[in-house]
Design a protein around this motif. Structure first.
Motif, PDB file in Angstrom:
ATOM      1  N   GLY A  85       0.817  -1.210   0.000  1.00 22.81           N
ATOM      2  CA  GLY A  85       0.000   0.000   0.000  1.00 22.81           C
ATOM      3  C   GLY A  85       0.843   1.250   0.000  1.00 22.81           C
ATOM      4  N   ALA A 136      -4.110  -6.360  -1.701  1.00 23.46           N
ATOM      5  CA  ALA A 136      -4.313  -4.934  -1.429  1.00 23.46           C
ATOM      6  C   ALA A 136      -4.325  -4.095  -2.705  1.00 23.46           C
ATOM      7  CB  ALA A 136      -3.214  -4.425  -0.499  1.00 23.46           C
ATOM      8  N   ILE A 137      -3.430  -4.371  -3.643  1.00 22.61           N
ATOM      9  CA  ILE A 137      -3.188  -3.447  -4.751  1.00 22.61           C
ATOM     10  C   ILE A 137      -3.962  -3.779  -6.016  1.00 22.61           C
ATOM     11  CG2 ILE A 137      -1.392  -2.438  -6.226  1.00 22.61           C
ATOM     12  CD1 ILE A 137      -1.430  -1.656  -3.188  1.00 22.61           C
ATOM     13  N   ALA A 394      -4.386   3.454  -1.707  1.00 24.63           N
ATOM     14  CA  ALA A 394      -3.664   2.182  -1.642  1.00 24.63           C
ATOM     15  C   ALA A 394      -3.160   1.906  -0.233  1.00 24.63           C
ATOM     16  CB  ALA A 394      -2.500   2.190  -2.634  1.00 24.63           C
ATOM     17  N   GLN A 395      -2.724   2.958   0.465  1.00 30.36           N
ATOM     18  CA  GLN A 395      -2.224   2.774   1.829  1.00 30.36           C
ATOM     19  C   GLN A 395      -3.341   2.315   2.762  1.00 30.36           C
ATOM     20  OE1 GLN A 395      -0.186   6.219   3.275  1.00 30.36           O
ATOM     21  NE2 GLN A 395       0.500   5.246   5.159  1.00 30.36           N
ATOM     22  N   GLY A 398      -4.287  -1.201   1.911  1.00 27.04           N
ATOM     23  CA  GLY A 398      -3.271  -2.103   2.443  1.00 27.04           C
ATOM     24  C   GLY A 398      -3.446  -2.359   3.932  1.00 27.04           C
TER      25      GLY A 398
END
Length: 464
Positions: A85, A136-137, A394-395, A398
């Motif tokens: 992330g 996550a991505i 994304a963070q 994640g």
């Protein structure tokens, strides 16, 4: 809190118009390459179930060592989700996908060539990093590259490939079981990791990330390859407004700030509830559960394939309707059926079930899995790619993914001791209570994102 979004017109964020056929084909190709990360997520988590039958003989592994080979992937996934992330928000979604494909390839090579337990353990840890990063991505990449009206379909493609990856891993295990070739079971995955690596080298960065990081010309070129010329400026203006309103550097402090907190609370809660509802106890322990009812479960791979096939079929059924029915209805139906299925599942472990205990347990588990695959399974990952503000999408995804893997690890670790302490029936009824609590949370707090631009979703969450 309100129960959903008020009616509002959809704005151009990534297109509420029809995508031209040539652009749709291009988009499908990019999505397929990225979603191979989801396929490998499924393959690498599933393949060990059959491989371990032969690894334990070759390496003379005890129970703790066998458990560590399985569970260390979950620990790696937690770390991989968090690191990916941060990497994707700082350097881009495409570089993160490339790194994930490389990690998958290294992990599968190490596993296939492992001379002993220590290197195999390291290989599984590396694979966990790839699995966590992909979980996550990949949904974030797909959500940012997709036009609004087909975003649900495209992101849910990833979950379909996860289920297909699990099913393929079970079939490969069964095909190679006769020769006890566990190295081949891991090596087959290299076909897909190399394909992913070569494929993601050809995909573009997402326009949202490019525009946010000042690369306006590249963002315009990517959008122009997918949308009619008149729509490109409108979409770019939407990105610019979001960047100006939410500007600033993404940091952990900012991630927990008021602007991101409403989405983060929803994401983290759903991440935990998806696993605490007990789905992986059934996936991991189906043969053991069936043995407790008196049925011979020696051929565990056949049970695994049955479960994997239901996962694939129901996820495929959801794909065409997720953008028509919406996210909330699917979650509500899914959790209601899951909660209901735990009642007869628990009863199958009591004297009341009598001679019907095996049939009742198997039928209840299949209904539970079908309900999960048709709602909570794919919809969590879809929402986890949609609800966060762009500055840390994304963070935040994640972090929620890490919580999901942590809950997965905790449930897998505690299920057998809990069932031994209070009995199988009470254990499954606890999962049913968690499903009910999750249902209440969804009705009260989870927004509908169908047909909404990222900017609209964020505005509605701030309004709450």
């Amino acid at each position: 809190m309100t129960h959903g979004f008020p009616a509002r017109p959809v704005t151009h964020e990534h297109g509420d118009h029809d995508v031209p056929p040539h652009a749709r084909r291009r988009l499908t190709t990019w999505a397929a390459f990225a979603a191979l990360g989801g396929f490998l997520f499924g393959y690498d988590t599933g393949v060990v179930s059959g491989a371990l039958l032969f690894i334990r003989e070759d390496f003379r592994l005890g129970p703790f060592q066998q458990g560590s080979v399985v569970s260390i992937l979950l620990l790696g996934a937690m770390a991989g989700a968090l690191a990916a992330g941060r990497l994707a928000d700082r350097y881009g979604r495409r570089p993160a996908l490339i790194v994930i494909a490389v990690v998958y390839t290294i992990g599968l090579l190490l596993a296939a060539l492992s001379p002993g337990y220590p290197l195999l353990l390291m290989a599984r840890l590396v694979l966990g990093l790839g699995v966590g990063g992909a979980s996550a991505i990949v949904p974030v990449y797909l959500s940012e590259i997709a036009p609004t009206r087909i975003r649900g379909l495209l992101v849910s493609l990833n979950q379909l490939l996860v289920t297909i990856g699990i099913l393929v891993s079970y079939c490969v295990d069964l095909a190679l079981a006769g020769t006890a070739n566990w190295r081949g079971m891991f090596a087959v995955g290299l076909i897909f990791s190399v394909a992913m690596l070569l494929g993601v080298l050809t995909v573009p960065e997402t326009p949202a990330w490019l525009e946010r990081n000042g690369r306006h010309d590249r963002a315009r070129r990517v959008l122009a390859s997918l949308h009619p010329p008149h729509a490109v400026d409108d979409i770019l203006r939407g990105y610019t407004r979001s960047r100006e309103e939410q500007g600033g550097k993404q940091t952990w402090r900012r991630l927990f700030a008021s602007s991101a907190r409403p989405a983060l609370v929803i994401g983290l809660t759903l991440a935990a509830l998806q696993q605490l509802a007990g789905i992986n106890t059934i996936i991991y322990y189906a043969p053991s559960i069936m043995e407790k009812t008196g049925l011979n479960a020696s051929n565990s791979l056949v049970y695994a394939i049955m479960i994997g096939a239901i996962n694939v079929v129901l996820t495929a059924v959801v794909l065409p309707v997720v953008d028509r029915l919406g996210r909330r209805p699917l979650l509500i139906i899914s959790l209601t059926v899951m909660a209901a299925a735990t009642v007869p599942l628990g009863l199958s472990f009591t004297p009341f079930a009598g001679d019907a205990s095996s049939a009742l347990a198997l039928g209840s588990m299949l209904v539970y899995i079908a309900a999960f695959a048709a709602g909570l399974g794919p919809v969590f990952w879809l929402l986890n790619s949609e609800i966060y503000p762009p500055f840390a999408r994304a963070q935040a995804a994640g972090l929620a993914t890490m919580v999901n893997w942590l809950a997965n690890f905790v449930v897998g670790l505690t299920f057998l001791p809990l069932a031994a302490a209070i009995g199988q029936a009470l254990t499954f009824w606890i999962f049913g209570v968690i499903c009910v609590l999750a249902l209440v949370f969804v009705i009260r707090s989870v927004p509908e994102t169908k047909g909404r631009s990222f900017r609209q979703i964020d505005e509605e969450l701030q309004h709450r």
